[in-house]
Design a protein around this motif. Structure first.
Motif, PDB file in Angstrom:
ATOM      1  N   ARG A  19       0.829  -1.204   0.000  1.00 16.27           N
ATOM      2  CA  ARG A  19       0.000   0.000   0.000  1.00 16.27           C
ATOM      3  C   ARG A  19       0.870   1.263   0.000  1.00 16.27           C
ATOM      4  O   ARG A  19       1.693   1.462   0.883  1.00 16.27           O
ATOM      5  N   LEU A  20       0.675   2.078  -1.021  1.00 15.03           N
ATOM      6  CA  LEU A  20       1.334   3.373  -1.126  1.00 15.03           C
ATOM      7  C   LEU A  20       0.266   4.451  -1.230  1.00 15.03           C
ATOM      8  O   LEU A  20      -0.748   4.266  -1.905  1.00 15.03           O
ATOM      9  N   ARG A  21       0.517   5.570  -0.584  1.00 18.94           N
ATOM     10  CA  ARG A  21      -0.480   6.650  -0.594  1.00 18.94           C
ATOM     11  C   ARG A  21      -0.603   7.298  -1.959  1.00 18.94           C
ATOM     12  O   ARG A  21      -1.634   7.887  -2.293  1.00 18.94           O
ATOM     13  N   ASP A  22       0.468   7.221  -2.774  1.00 20.86           N
ATOM     14  CA  ASP A  22       0.452   7.842  -4.095  1.00 20.86           C
ATOM     15  C   ASP A  22       1.038   6.879  -5.116  1.00 20.86           C
ATOM     16  O   ASP A  22       1.721   5.912  -4.771  1.00 20.86           O
ATOM     17  N   ASN A  23       0.787   7.160  -6.380  1.00 19.61           N
ATOM     18  CA  ASN A  23       1.423   6.444  -7.472  1.00 19.61           C
ATOM     19  C   ASN A  23       2.941   6.618  -7.357  1.00 19.61           C
ATOM     20  O   ASN A  23       3.413   7.727  -7.068  1.00 19.61           O
ATOM     21  N   PRO A  24       3.720   5.538  -7.568  1.00 22.37           N
ATOM     22  CA  PRO A  24       5.182   5.672  -7.460  1.00 22.37           C
ATOM     23  C   PRO A  24       5.766   6.795  -8.322  1.00 22.37           C
ATOM     24  O   PRO A  24       6.790   7.380  -7.969  1.00 22.37           O
ATOM     25  N   TRP A  25       5.084   7.100  -9.425  1.00 22.89           N
ATOM     26  CA  TRP A  25       5.575   8.161 -10.300  1.00 22.89           C
ATOM     27  C   TRP A  25       5.182   9.553  -9.797  1.00 22.89           C
ATOM     28  O   TRP A  25       5.523  10.567 -10.417  1.00 22.89           O
ATOM     29  N   GLU A  26       4.496   9.598  -8.656  1.00 22.66           N
ATOM     30  CA  GLU A  26       4.140  10.879  -8.058  1.00 22.66           C
ATOM     31  C   GLU A  26       4.914  11.143  -6.772  1.00 22.66           C
ATOM     32  O   GLU A  26       4.850  12.243  -6.221  1.00 22.66           O
ATOM     33  N   ILE A  27       5.625  10.135  -6.284  1.00 20.68           N
ATOM     34  CA  ILE A  27       6.342  10.267  -5.015  1.00 20.68           C
ATOM     35  C   ILE A  27       7.760  10.770  -5.285  1.00 20.68           C
ATOM     36  O   ILE A  27       8.602  10.056  -5.841  1.00 20.68           O
ATOM     37  N   GLU A  28       8.026  12.001  -4.899  1.00 24.42           N
ATOM     38  CA  GLU A  28       9.370  12.561  -5.093  1.00 24.42           C
ATOM     39  C   GLU A  28      10.347  11.880  -4.141  1.00 24.42           C
ATOM     40  O   GLU A  28      10.078  11.726  -2.956  1.00 24.42           O
ATOM     41  N   ILE A  29      11.485  11.488  -4.685  1.00 20.75           N
ATOM     42  CA  ILE A  29      12.453  10.783  -3.859  1.00 20.75           C
ATOM     43  C   ILE A  29      13.836  11.413  -3.896  1.00 20.75           C
ATOM     44  O   ILE A  29      14.654  11.186  -3.019  1.00 20.75           O
ATOM     45  N   ALA A  30      14.116  12.198  -4.931  1.00 25.45           N
ATOM     46  CA  ALA A  30      15.426  12.856  -5.026  1.00 25.45           C
ATOM     47  C   ALA A  30      15.293  14.145  -5.826  1.00 25.45           C
ATOM     48  O   ALA A  30      14.426  14.263  -6.705  1.00 25.45           O
ATOM     49  N   THR A  31      16.140  15.098  -5.492  1.00 26.24           N
ATOM     50  CA  THR A  31      16.192  16.361  -6.224  1.00 26.24           C
ATOM     51  C   THR A  31      17.644  16.685  -6.525  1.00 26.24           C
ATOM     52  O   THR A  31      18.458  16.833  -5.615  1.00 26.24           O
ATOM     53  N   THR A  32      17.971  16.741  -7.822  1.00 22.75           N
ATOM     54  CA  THR A  32      19.339  17.021  -8.244  1.00 22.75           C
ATOM     55  C   THR A  32      19.336  18.220  -9.182  1.00 22.75           C
ATOM     56  O   THR A  32      18.705  18.185 -10.244  1.00 22.75           O
ATOM     57  N   ASN A  33      20.033  19.269  -8.776  1.00 25.23           N
ATOM     58  CA  ASN A  33      20.103  20.482  -9.610  1.00 25.23           C
ATOM     59  C   ASN A  33      18.712  20.944 -10.027  1.00 25.23           C
ATOM     60  O   ASN A  33      18.451  21.225 -11.200  1.00 25.23           O
ATOM     61  N   ASP A  34      17.834  20.990  -9.040  1.00 21.28           N
ATOM     62  CA  ASP A  34      16.451  21.440  -9.235  1.00 21.28           C
ATOM     63  C   ASP A  34      15.618  20.513 -10.112  1.00 21.28           C
ATOM     64  O   ASP A  34      14.503  20.867 -10.515  1.00 21.28           O
TER      65      ASP A  34
END
Length: 319
Positions: A46-61
């Motif tokens: 169970r995930l609260r959001d679609n995996p493609w909606e869950i931010e996991i990393a931010t690199t150079n904006d």
């Protein structure tokens, strides 16, 4: 319901490099796969959001999503873990499909207070929020990316509204190993002659059992039943060592052979139906208690021990 529930809070703050996510994500998925053996049926993830909606990393904006990290598993020698995630994702129900009774229960939760048996873990539950509350109510396992020492806890607990709650938490193979040991210990404590057929393979995973043992244990003397389970646990450990190291450990339990006279005259009593339906001679034996024995067979090709008879002493020259 007993599922895996992803701890969304363990993605925050976002990683600075998506490559840093890969080993941590792989470890969480490996831990989950290990625990599946303890579930009565395959769990949902169970995930609260679609995996493609869950931010996991931010690199150079540039924002990267959990789904991207899963794709990278296939390029980073973690194909099994990536395939496992995709298999689970296919069965992932919408978070909005939570049972109404579960929703009604979690909306009544107030402040989470420390549980004396698992001190400090209420803070992780508070941080995880709704996901932790779902686990507390349903007995599901919270799965986190291991970002800090708190994520290494294998069990989370809290007190709320005068009630105590505890549930399992995994993030890496060490936590899953701890949970497995706890579950096996709890099951062993509840083991009886009646539930032996259902629990034996979970509690003694390194042993094989002949097809007659389920009936035999029902007639085993009750005053020696706990000692029998302890003996089986010891033999299970020997079988595990044999599989992992190729040899039985030194100074272990001695398996006794029968005398030539006994085998010539009473050998037929040791001939039992094995786990595969084939009859074989279970000559080797160990004592349990007064007048009771375990008869076994060593499968050299499998490097595994099979239990073929548990019960009263079989006939010998002396008995």
């Amino acid at each position: 319901m007993s599922d895996f529930v992803f701890n969304h809070s363990s993605t925050q703050p976002p990683f600075r490099n998506i490559q840093d996510v890969i080993p941590i994500l792989a470890a969480m998925l490996k831990a989950m796969a290990t625990l599946e053996a303890h579930f009565p049926e395959r769990p949902n993830f169970r995930l609260r959001d679609n995996p493609w909606e869950i931010e996991i990393a931010t690199t150079n904006d540039v924002s990267h999503k959990l789904g991207e990290a899963v794709e990278l598993l296939f390029r980073s020698n973690h194909v099994d873990e990536g395939s496992y995630f995709l298999d689970l994702a296919l069965m992932t129900p919408s978070w909005d499909e939570l049972d109404e009774a579960v929703i009604e229960s979690i909306i009544t939760f107030d402040e989470l207070l420390e549980h004396p048996e698992v001190p400090g873990t209420h803070l992780l539950a508070t941080e995880a929020g709704e996901e932790a509350l779902v686990c507390a109510v349903t007995g599901s396992v919270l799965a986190s990316l291991c970002r800090n020492a708190a994520h290494s806890a294998s069990q989370i607990g809290f007190i709320c509204n005068g009630k105590t709650y505890k549930f399992d938490h995994t993030s890496n193979p060490l936590t899953s190993s701890s949970i497995s040991e706890r579950l096996t210990h709890d099951a062993f404590a509840q083991l009886s002659a009646r539930n032996f057929p259902q629990l034996k393979n979970d509690i003694f995973p390194n042993l094989l059992f002949g097809l007659e043992t389920d009936d035999q244990i029902l007639n085993f003397p009750s005053n020696f039943i706990k000692l029998l389970f302890t003996r089986l646990k010891d033999i299970d450990s020997l079988s595990q060592h044999w599989q992992q190291n190729g040899t039985l450990p030194e100074n272990c339990i001695t398996f006794q052979n029968e005398s030539e006279f006994t085998m010539n005259r009473y050998g037929y009593q040791r001939n039992r139906k094995g786990y595969d339906g084939e009859h074989r001679t279970f000559e080797l034996h160990v004592w349990v208690g007064s007048g009771t024995r375990i008869h076994l067979f060593k499968h050299d090709n499998l490097k595994k021990i099979e239990i073929g008879y548990i019960g009263p002493h079989l006939d010998t020259k002396l008995f």
